[in-house]
Scaffold this motif. Structure first.
Motif, PDB file in Angstrom:
ATOM      1  N   LYS A  75       0.913  -0.995  -0.588  1.00 55.70           N
ATOM      2  CA  LYS A  75       0.226  -0.472  -0.145  1.00 55.70           C
ATOM      3  C   LYS A  75       1.470   1.428   0.098  1.00 55.70           C
ATOM      4  O   LYS A  75       0.629   2.295  -0.541  1.00 55.70           O
ATOM      5  N   GLU A  76       2.214   1.562   0.902  1.00 55.02           N
ATOM      6  CA  GLU A  76       3.007   2.312   1.334  1.00 55.02           C
ATOM      7  C   GLU A  76       3.787   2.690  -0.267  1.00 55.02           C
ATOM      8  O   GLU A  76       3.699   4.025  -0.254  1.00 55.02           O
ATOM      9  N   ASN A  77       3.772   1.903  -1.294  1.00 56.09           N
ATOM     10  CA  ASN A  77       4.775   1.466  -2.568  1.00 56.09           C
ATOM     11  C   ASN A  77       4.177   1.383  -3.741  1.00 56.09           C
ATOM     12  O   ASN A  77       4.741   0.985  -4.601  1.00 56.09           O
ATOM     13  N   ILE A  78       2.080   1.776  -3.687  1.00 54.09           N
ATOM     14  CA  ILE A  78       1.696   0.967  -4.888  1.00 54.09           C
ATOM     15  C   ILE A  78       1.754   2.016  -5.934  1.00 54.09           C
ATOM     16  O   ILE A  78       2.374   1.948  -6.985  1.00 54.09           O
ATOM     17  N   SER A  79       2.234   3.326  -5.513  1.00 52.19           N
ATOM     18  CA  SER A  79       2.593   4.195  -6.686  1.00 52.19           C
ATOM     19  C   SER A  79       3.841   4.063  -7.385  1.00 52.19           C
ATOM     20  O   SER A  79       3.597   3.989  -9.272  1.00 52.19           O
ATOM     21  N   LEU A  80       5.166   3.518  -6.853  1.00 50.65           N
ATOM     22  CA  LEU A  80       5.980   3.210  -7.435  1.00 50.65           C
ATOM     23  C   LEU A  80       6.122   1.920  -8.008  1.00 50.65           C
ATOM     24  O   LEU A  80       6.720   2.052  -9.217  1.00 50.65           O
ATOM     25  N   LEU A  81       5.497   0.863  -7.774  1.00 53.16           N
ATOM     26  CA  LEU A  81       5.250  -0.186  -8.092  1.00 53.16           C
ATOM     27  C   LEU A  81       4.031   0.511  -9.684  1.00 53.16           C
ATOM     28  O   LEU A  81       4.416  -0.135 -11.062  1.00 53.16           O
ATOM     29  N   ASN A  82       3.431   0.723  -9.429  1.00 58.59           N
ATOM     30  CA  ASN A  82       2.929   1.161 -10.573  1.00 58.59           C
ATOM     31  C   ASN A  82       3.437   1.831 -12.033  1.00 58.59           C
ATOM     32  O   ASN A  82       3.368   1.746 -12.527  1.00 58.59           O
ATOM     33  N   GLN A  83       4.164   2.928 -11.375  1.00 55.17           N
ATOM     34  CA  GLN A  83       5.094   3.159 -12.423  1.00 55.17           C
ATOM     35  C   GLN A  83       5.860   2.248 -13.174  1.00 55.17           C
ATOM     36  O   GLN A  83       5.898   1.974 -14.041  1.00 55.17           O
ATOM     37  N   PHE A  84       6.384   1.542 -12.427  1.00 52.67           N
ATOM     38  CA  PHE A  84       7.545   0.278 -13.063  1.00 52.67           C
ATOM     39  C   PHE A  84       6.601  -0.676 -13.956  1.00 52.67           C
ATOM     40  O   PHE A  84       6.718  -0.830 -15.232  1.00 52.67           O
ATOM     41  N   PHE A  85       5.209  -1.073 -13.078  1.00 56.07           N
ATOM     42  CA  PHE A  85       4.360  -2.017 -13.975  1.00 56.07           C
ATOM     43  C   PHE A  85       3.706  -1.119 -15.234  1.00 56.07           C
ATOM     44  O   PHE A  85       3.478  -2.064 -16.207  1.00 56.07           O
ATOM     45  N   PHE A  86       3.948  -0.009 -15.057  1.00 49.90           N
ATOM     46  CA  PHE A  86       3.194   0.776 -16.626  1.00 49.90           C
ATOM     47  C   PHE A  86       3.896   0.132 -17.340  1.00 49.90           C
ATOM     48  O   PHE A  86       3.561   0.573 -18.932  1.00 49.90           O
ATOM     49  N   LYS A  87       5.330   0.076 -17.237  1.00 55.47           N
ATOM     50  CA  LYS A  87       6.493   0.019 -18.288  1.00 55.47           C
ATOM     51  C   LYS A  87       6.533  -0.695 -18.528  1.00 55.47           C
ATOM     52  O   LYS A  87       6.598  -1.589 -19.950  1.00 55.47           O
ATOM     53  N   TYR A  88       6.537  -2.530 -17.479  1.00 50.46           N
ATOM     54  CA  TYR A  88       7.071  -3.567 -17.424  1.00 50.46           C
ATOM     55  C   TYR A  88       5.620  -4.393 -16.988  1.00 50.46           C
ATOM     56  O   TYR A  88       5.270  -5.055 -16.056  1.00 50.46           O
ATOM     57  N   ARG A  89       4.491  -4.907 -18.167  1.00 44.03           N
ATOM     58  CA  ARG A  89       3.243  -5.070 -17.631  1.00 44.03           C
ATOM     59  C   ARG A  89       3.206  -6.880 -17.704  1.00 44.03           C
ATOM     60  O   ARG A  89       2.399  -7.281 -16.979  1.00 44.03           O
ATOM     61  N   ASN A  90       4.047  -7.399 -18.376  1.00 44.63           N
ATOM     62  CA  ASN A  90       4.159  -8.704 -18.119  1.00 44.63           C
ATOM     63  C   ASN A  90       5.099  -9.405 -17.619  1.00 44.63           C
ATOM     64  O   ASN A  90       5.995 -10.365 -17.623  1.00 44.63           O
ATOM     65  N   VAL A  91       5.702  -9.115 -16.601  1.00 41.84           N
ATOM     66  CA  VAL A  91       6.384  -9.046 -15.906  1.00 41.84           C
ATOM     67  C   VAL A  91       6.373  -9.505 -13.871  1.00 41.84           C
ATOM     68  O   VAL A  91       5.560  -9.134 -13.823  1.00 41.84           O
ATOM     69  N   THR A  92       6.950 -10.651 -13.280  1.00 36.74           N
ATOM     70  CA  THR A  92       6.159 -10.854 -12.384  1.00 36.74           C
ATOM     71  C   THR A  92       7.238 -10.015 -10.872  1.00 36.74           C
ATOM     72  O   THR A  92       8.884 -10.828 -12.244  1.00 36.74           O
ATOM     73  N   LEU A  93       7.923  -9.492  -9.906  1.00 38.12           N
ATOM     74  CA  LEU A  93       8.947  -9.270  -9.251  1.00 38.12           C
ATOM     75  C   LEU A  93       9.033 -10.836  -8.386  1.00 38.12           C
ATOM     76  O   LEU A  93       8.364 -10.524  -7.364  1.00 38.12           O
TER      77      LEU A  93
END
Length: 316
Positions: A75-93
């Motif tokens: 929840k605290e990092n949802i914005s940063l994670l959204n930025q990452f997955f906006f560029k890389y939609r098909n990956v799993t961390l």
């Protein structure tokens, strides 16, 4: 978008599954003593899970299990994670959610996610020098990426011990172990497993066995080799992880401890772990022995009970 995929177990380097792993180019990483976790995109929302199940999607905690604070971190990092997955939609961390187990990490390193693998929806893993890793790291203000310690070619186990002896990159007095990744390796079962070498305090199987074991002493030797303190502690940590769920959503974990009443669960799980994890190794080491499983189970129960009582005496 990706889908949930359990992270494959990292095998001990001496196991059959890893035969041939060290032939070629091996990337070496520190092994962190935390909880396996993952983050991915599902229906355009950030989803997250443990090794074996989805915990939540977006800000919806589906399971009621925060996974010892992983949900608040998301929840605290949802914005940063959204930025990452906006560029890389098909990956799993894939990573380690660093919470208390056995290795004493400093407080400033705890309750953070550390990414050790990135996989796309075709099953391809990204090499450590791929730009995706840098893109992930630049979004966060702490070292979220587990760094590669080095690359060695056509090595042996002795060559890798220097990495095991290196200082922990996460502030601990020692490393739990190292992980060896040969991205081009395919074993005889058609898999690409990673190998691990553990610190001596975490070795679940003793390295040496007696030669020409008397058949009457076989079960005693098996117990000595496979019912180790490291295995008992591993089982204790697994039970504790399940007990932590009962504290949700208070996140008050300080009072969660094992007690004498947990002896039956611990000793049964230790025996089950030996049978499911190491029977192939037993067959190989002891040349397909005839085992009295009733006797073997009794000896494992006795040994693991003793070790568990000692473990309890050291709890604070």
């Amino acid at each position: 978008m990706s889908t949930f995929n359990s992270y494959e177990k990292v095998e001990r380097i001496e196991k059959e599954e890893c035969r041939g792993l060290l032939e070629g180019k091996s990337h070496i990483f520190e092994k962190i003593d935390g909880a396996n976790s993952q983050i991915f995109l599902l229906d355009f929302e950030v989803a997250y899970g443990s090794r074996n199940r989805v915990l939540g999607v977006g800000e919806n905690l589906l399971s009621g299990d925060s996974f010892r604070g992983f949900y608040p971190w998301i929840k605290e990092n949802i914005s940063l994670l959204n930025q990452f997955f906006f560029k890389y939609r098909n990956v799993t961390l894939y990573g380690e959610w660093l919470v208390k187990h056995t290795v004493p990490y400093p407080a400033e390193f705890m309750t953070k996610f550390y990414c050790f693998d990135i996989m796309d929806d075709t099953g391809k893993f990204f090499y450590p020098n791929d730009p995706i890793w840098n893109d992930l790291q630049t979004l966060f203000n702490y070292p979220i990426v587990v760094p590669c310690d080095g690359i060695v070619e056509n090595c042996n186990i002795e060559d890798l011990m220097v990495f095991l002896d290196k200082p922990s990159g996460f502030g601990a007095p020692y490393r739990e172990g190292i992980v060896i990744k040969n991205y081009d390796f395919i074993n005889k079962y058609g898999r690409t497993p990673y190998g691990k070498i553990l610190h001596k305090d975490f070795q679940e199987v003793k390295g040496k066995t007696k030669k020409n074991v008397n058949p009457e002493d076989l079960e005693v030797e098996l117990t000595s080799v496979y019912c180790t303190n490291a295995r008992v502690i591993k089982i204790c940590n697994k039970i504790l992880d399940n007990m932590f769920k009962e504290t949700e959503p208070s996140f008050n974990y300080d009072h969660v401890k094992l007690e004498m009443k947990h002896i039956p669960k611990v000793i049964n799980l230790v025996f089950y772990d030996i049978i499911t994890e190491d029977m192939n190794d037993i067959m190989k080491r002891f040349k397909y022995p005839t085992i009295d499983f009733k006797k073997f189970k009794f000896l494992v129960f006795e040994s693991s009970k003793k070790q568990f009582v000692e473990y309890l005496s050291k709890q604070t």
